[in-house]
Design a protein around this motif. Structure first.
Motif, PDB file in Angstrom:
ATOM      1  N   ASN A 101       0.811  -1.227   0.000  1.00  0.00           N
ATOM      2  CA  ASN A 101       0.000   0.000   0.000  1.00  0.00           C
ATOM      3  C   ASN A 101       0.840   1.271   0.000  1.00  0.00           C
ATOM      4  O   ASN A 101       0.295   2.365  -0.018  1.00  0.00           O
ATOM      5  CB  ASN A 101      -0.982  -0.004   1.175  1.00  0.00           C
ATOM      6  CG  ASN A 101      -0.272  -0.092   2.516  1.00  0.00           C
ATOM      7  OD1 ASN A 101       0.947   0.048   2.593  1.00  0.00           O
ATOM      8  ND2 ASN A 101      -1.041  -0.351   3.573  1.00  0.00           N
ATOM      9  N   ARG A 102       2.162   1.139  -0.016  1.00  0.00           N
ATOM     10  CA  ARG A 102       2.984   2.352  -0.101  1.00  0.00           C
ATOM     11  C   ARG A 102       3.061   2.883  -1.536  1.00  0.00           C
ATOM     12  O   ARG A 102       3.518   3.985  -1.778  1.00  0.00           O
ATOM     13  CB  ARG A 102       4.365   2.110   0.483  1.00  0.00           C
ATOM     14  CG  ARG A 102       5.482   1.732  -0.440  1.00  0.00           C
ATOM     15  CD  ARG A 102       6.818   1.747   0.296  1.00  0.00           C
ATOM     16  NE  ARG A 102       7.937   1.753  -0.597  1.00  0.00           N
ATOM     17  CZ  ARG A 102       8.569   0.655  -0.995  1.00  0.00           C
ATOM     18  NH1 ARG A 102       8.172  -0.539  -0.586  1.00  0.00           N
ATOM     19  NH2 ARG A 102       9.604   0.746  -1.813  1.00  0.00           N
ATOM     20  N   PHE A 103       2.594   2.074  -2.499  1.00  0.00           N
ATOM     21  CA  PHE A 103       2.638   2.490  -3.897  1.00  0.00           C
ATOM     22  C   PHE A 103       1.316   3.109  -4.310  1.00  0.00           C
ATOM     23  O   PHE A 103       0.248   2.535  -4.080  1.00  0.00           O
ATOM     24  CB  PHE A 103       2.970   1.303  -4.810  1.00  0.00           C
ATOM     25  CG  PHE A 103       4.371   0.795  -4.647  1.00  0.00           C
ATOM     26  CD1 PHE A 103       5.420   1.388  -5.335  1.00  0.00           C
ATOM     27  CD2 PHE A 103       4.650  -0.236  -3.773  1.00  0.00           C
ATOM     28  CE1 PHE A 103       6.721   0.952  -5.164  1.00  0.00           C
ATOM     29  CE2 PHE A 103       5.946  -0.693  -3.588  1.00  0.00           C
ATOM     30  CZ  PHE A 103       6.986  -0.088  -4.285  1.00  0.00           C
ATOM     31  N   SER A 104       1.396   4.278  -4.929  1.00  0.00           N
ATOM     32  CA  SER A 104       0.210   4.954  -5.447  1.00  0.00           C
ATOM     33  C   SER A 104      -0.035   4.519  -6.885  1.00  0.00           C
ATOM     34  O   SER A 104       0.808   3.878  -7.525  1.00  0.00           O
ATOM     35  CB  SER A 104       0.422   6.468  -5.411  1.00  0.00           C
ATOM     36  OG  SER A 104       1.469   6.839  -6.293  1.00  0.00           O
ATOM     37  N   VAL A 105      -1.188   4.887  -7.408  1.00  0.00           N
ATOM     38  CA  VAL A 105      -1.482   4.638  -8.822  1.00  0.00           C
ATOM     39  C   VAL A 105      -0.439   5.320  -9.700  1.00  0.00           C
ATOM     40  O   VAL A 105       0.042   4.752 -10.683  1.00  0.00           O
ATOM     41  CB  VAL A 105      -2.901   5.131  -9.169  1.00  0.00           C
ATOM     42  CG1 VAL A 105      -3.128   5.098 -10.688  1.00  0.00           C
ATOM     43  CG2 VAL A 105      -3.956   4.275  -8.462  1.00  0.00           C
ATOM     44  N   GLU A 106      -0.062   6.561  -9.320  1.00  0.00           N
ATOM     45  CA  GLU A 106       0.923   7.309 -10.123  1.00  0.00           C
ATOM     46  C   GLU A 106       2.268   6.586 -10.168  1.00  0.00           C
ATOM     47  O   GLU A 106       2.958   6.583 -11.189  1.00  0.00           O
ATOM     48  CB  GLU A 106       1.089   8.723  -9.568  1.00  0.00           C
ATOM     49  CG  GLU A 106      -0.073   9.654  -9.843  1.00  0.00           C
ATOM     50  CD  GLU A 106      -1.280   9.392  -8.934  1.00  0.00           C
ATOM     51  OE1 GLU A 106      -2.379   9.860  -9.260  1.00  0.00           O
ATOM     52  OE2 GLU A 106      -1.120   8.715  -7.891  1.00  0.00           O
ATOM     53  N   ALA A 107       2.655   5.955  -9.047  1.00  0.00           N
ATOM     54  CA  ALA A 107       3.921   5.217  -9.018  1.00  0.00           C
ATOM     55  C   ALA A 107       3.865   4.019  -9.974  1.00  0.00           C
ATOM     56  O   ALA A 107       4.818   3.745 -10.710  1.00  0.00           O
ATOM     57  CB  ALA A 107       4.220   4.745  -7.599  1.00  0.00           C
ATOM     58  N   VAL A 108       2.729   3.319  -9.971  1.00  0.00           N
ATOM     59  CA  VAL A 108       2.594   2.162 -10.859  1.00  0.00           C
ATOM     60  C   VAL A 108       2.554   2.619 -12.313  1.00  0.00           C
ATOM     61  O   VAL A 108       3.112   1.964 -13.201  1.00  0.00           O
ATOM     62  CB  VAL A 108       1.334   1.348 -10.505  1.00  0.00           C
ATOM     63  CG1 VAL A 108       1.265   0.086 -11.364  1.00  0.00           C
ATOM     64  CG2 VAL A 108       1.338   0.958  -9.035  1.00  0.00           C
ATOM     65  N   GLU A 109       1.941   3.757 -12.573  1.00  0.00           N
ATOM     66  CA  GLU A 109       1.930   4.305 -13.934  1.00  0.00           C
ATOM     67  C   GLU A 109       3.347   4.633 -14.394  1.00  0.00           C
ATOM     68  O   GLU A 109       3.687   4.428 -15.568  1.00  0.00           O
ATOM     69  CB  GLU A 109       1.056   5.550 -13.996  1.00  0.00           C
ATOM     70  CG  GLU A 109      -0.430   5.262 -13.972  1.00  0.00           C
ATOM     71  CD  GLU A 109      -1.283   6.513 -14.090  1.00  0.00           C
ATOM     72  OE1 GLU A 109      -2.255   6.495 -14.858  1.00  0.00           O
ATOM     73  OE2 GLU A 109      -0.969   7.521 -13.422  1.00  0.00           O
ATOM     74  N   GLU A 110       4.177   5.119 -13.482  1.00  0.00           N
ATOM     75  CA  GLU A 110       5.575   5.421 -13.830  1.00  0.00           C
ATOM     76  C   GLU A 110       6.308   4.139 -14.215  1.00  0.00           C
ATOM     77  O   GLU A 110       7.083   4.108 -15.178  1.00  0.00           O
ATOM     78  CB  GLU A 110       6.258   6.107 -12.640  1.00  0.00           C
ATOM     79  CG  GLU A 110       7.654   6.621 -12.921  1.00  0.00           C
ATOM     80  CD  GLU A 110       7.685   7.882 -13.763  1.00  0.00           C
ATOM     81  OE1 GLU A 110       8.796   8.328 -14.098  1.00  0.00           O
ATOM     82  OE2 GLU A 110       6.615   8.433 -14.098  1.00  0.00           O
ATOM     83  N   LEU A 111       6.081   3.075 -13.457  1.00  0.00           N
ATOM     84  CA  LEU A 111       6.673   1.777 -13.789  1.00  0.00           C
ATOM     85  C   LEU A 111       6.222   1.327 -15.179  1.00  0.00           C
ATOM     86  O   LEU A 111       7.031   0.890 -16.008  1.00  0.00           O
ATOM     87  CB  LEU A 111       6.261   0.748 -12.738  1.00  0.00           C
ATOM     88  CG  LEU A 111       6.724  -0.689 -12.966  1.00  0.00           C
ATOM     89  CD1 LEU A 111       8.221  -0.811 -12.714  1.00  0.00           C
ATOM     90  CD2 LEU A 111       5.961  -1.660 -12.073  1.00  0.00           C
ATOM     91  N   TYR A 112       4.933   1.465 -15.450  1.00  0.00           N
ATOM     92  CA  TYR A 112       4.385   1.034 -16.730  1.00  0.00           C
ATOM     93  C   TYR A 112       4.824   1.936 -17.879  1.00  0.00           C
ATOM     94  O   TYR A 112       4.867   1.494 -19.031  1.00  0.00           O
ATOM     95  CB  TYR A 112       2.859   0.954 -16.663  1.00  0.00           C
ATOM     96  CG  TYR A 112       2.379  -0.448 -16.379  1.00  0.00           C
ATOM     97  CD1 TYR A 112       1.810  -1.221 -17.374  1.00  0.00           C
ATOM     98  CD2 TYR A 112       2.539  -1.003 -15.118  1.00  0.00           C
ATOM     99  CE1 TYR A 112       1.385  -2.516 -17.129  1.00  0.00           C
ATOM    100  CE2 TYR A 112       2.119  -2.297 -14.855  1.00  0.00           C
ATOM    101  CZ  TYR A 112       1.545  -3.054 -15.865  1.00  0.00           C
ATOM    102  OH  TYR A 112       1.149  -4.342 -15.610  1.00  0.00           O
ATOM    103  N   GLU A 113       5.179   3.167 -17.581  1.00  0.00           N
ATOM    104  CA  GLU A 113       5.718   4.027 -18.629  1.00  0.00           C
ATOM    105  C   GLU A 113       7.031   3.446 -19.148  1.00  0.00           C
ATOM    106  O   GLU A 113       7.304   3.460 -20.356  1.00  0.00           O
ATOM    107  CB  GLU A 113       5.927   5.446 -18.102  1.00  0.00           C
ATOM    108  CG  GLU A 113       6.396   6.444 -19.154  1.00  0.00           C
ATOM    109  CD  GLU A 113       5.429   6.631 -20.307  1.00  0.00           C
ATOM    110  OE1 GLU A 113       5.889   6.930 -21.421  1.00  0.00           O
ATOM    111  OE2 GLU A 113       4.205   6.464 -20.105  1.00  0.00           O
ATOM    112  N   GLY A 114       7.847   2.914 -18.241  1.00  0.00           N
ATOM    113  CA  GLY A 114       9.084   2.256 -18.657  1.00  0.00           C
ATOM    114  C   GLY A 114       8.816   0.988 -19.446  1.00  0.00           C
ATOM    115  O   GLY A 114       9.505   0.698 -20.437  1.00  0.00           O
TER     116      GLY A 114
END
Length: 341
Positions: A101-114
């Motif tokens: 739960n420390r990861f936000s949607v925006e953080a996961v989107e950043e991962l998926y951008e890569g």
């Protein structure tokens, strides 16, 4: 203030729908993409090869110095490098995530951008995956499919005595990048006001953070009409990979220190850390170059590829796996590893 959307506000399917929205199809073989229970692949007479990578925060990566976008690109390259090692062309990718739960949607989107950048770089299709909760940290599983004509498939087991051993690119840089990042982390922890000193280490740092799977070499070999007799990707260090080829093929190997390609920056950084550049190349890992063997009759063709170096040859003595030093001393080729790979 940076926007933060809690994953729970979207739910699993809402998150998947949001992440998948920016991906477009690159491959004509993809018949079913994201949205069904499984992906579809029309092979058109090709052989399908598959691989899976599982990486865990705190074991395989450290987010204190690994940007999420770089991590997304790297995990994709890691999986696809195994596809390249089969002499195949990558087609499809699926990604599984374990998220705390420390990861936000925006953080996961950043991962998926890569991941998206990697899909565009390698011309592959993201076709599915799964997300679940993790009690702590980030867990990433990447599965990839590739296609290869049956007579072009390369395994580890096809090397013959007197085949030439070749390697792409240069070796040891990823380990030196890791050493540099780890040192700067310790400096920061001791004094957060200190600025990182990585200006003269850009090459090795990027070798660690953003490795490339070597499909350029696969395409070069195809254009030259050369099918390697055996191949493996260099994820655990050159020595380990050559031993794998020998064990699978029932051969010995003789490689030469003077021929092992090491970049100048890798050499300088290794010296700075009092690490032998040769040790970094032999046992460092995470370079994701290709190690392959070719018949001697193909050597002239392969020598035209600028980023391939011949480093030795296979022998008919299975228990002879040796390194010939510049001093002409002959030492056993061993693979102790260099930390978790």
């Amino acid at each position: 203030m940076e926007k933060r959307t809690e994953i729970g506000s979207l739910g699993e399917f809402g998150l998947i729908q949001r992440l998948a929205g920016g991906f477009t199809a690159h491959q004509p073989w993809t018949s079913i993409g994201i949205g069904d229970d499984a992906a579809g692949l029309e092979t058109n007479g090709f052989k399908v090869v598959s691989t899976t990578e599982l990486i865990i925060e705190g074991v395989h990566f450290d987010l204190s110095y690994t940007p999420l976008k770089h991590l997304g690109f790297k995990v994709t390259s890691m999986a696809l490098s195994d596809i390249a090692a089969m002499n195949a062309i990558p087609a499809q990718l699926s990604v599984g995530l374990g998220l705390s739960n420390r990861f936000s949607v925006e953080a996961v989107e950043e991962l998926y951008e890569g991941i998206k950048l990697a899909c565009e770089e390698y011309k592959i299709d993201l076709v599915g995956g799964d997300t679940t909760s993790s009690p702590q940290g980030l867990i990433i599983s990447v599965s990839a499919l590739g296609l290869v004509a049956e007579d072009q498939l390369v395994k580890r087991s096809g090397a013959k005595p007197n085949d030439v051993i070749c390697v792409t690119g240069d070796l040891g840089g990823a380990l030196m990048g890791l050493q540099s990042l780890e040192r700067e982390k310790q400096v920061y922890l001791a004094n957060p006001a200190m600025q990182p000193e990585l200006n003269e280490k850009n090459y090795v740092v990027m070798r660690q953070l953003k490795p490339m799977a070597r499909f350029d070499i696969i395409h070069d070999l195809k254009e030259l009409g050369v099918v390697p007799t055996s191949m493996i990707d260099c994820s655990d260090g050159l020595a380990s990979e050559i031993l794998h080829l020998c064990n699978a093929s029932g051969t010995g190997a003789r490689i030469f220190e003077k021929n092992i390609p090491i970049d100048d920056e890798t050499y300088l950084v290794a010296t700075e850390f009092s690490i032998s550049p040769l040790t970094a190349a032999l046992n460092g890992g995470e370079d994701y170059e290709l190690v392959f063997t070719i018949a001697q009759t193909d050597f002239d063709k392969v020598s035209k590829i600028t980023d391939v170096t011949a480093i030795g040859y296979m022998t008919d003595i299975p228990n002879e796996r040796v390194l010939v030093m510049k001093s002409e001393q002959v030492v056993a080729l061993t693979a102790p590893g260099f930390g978790p790979q």
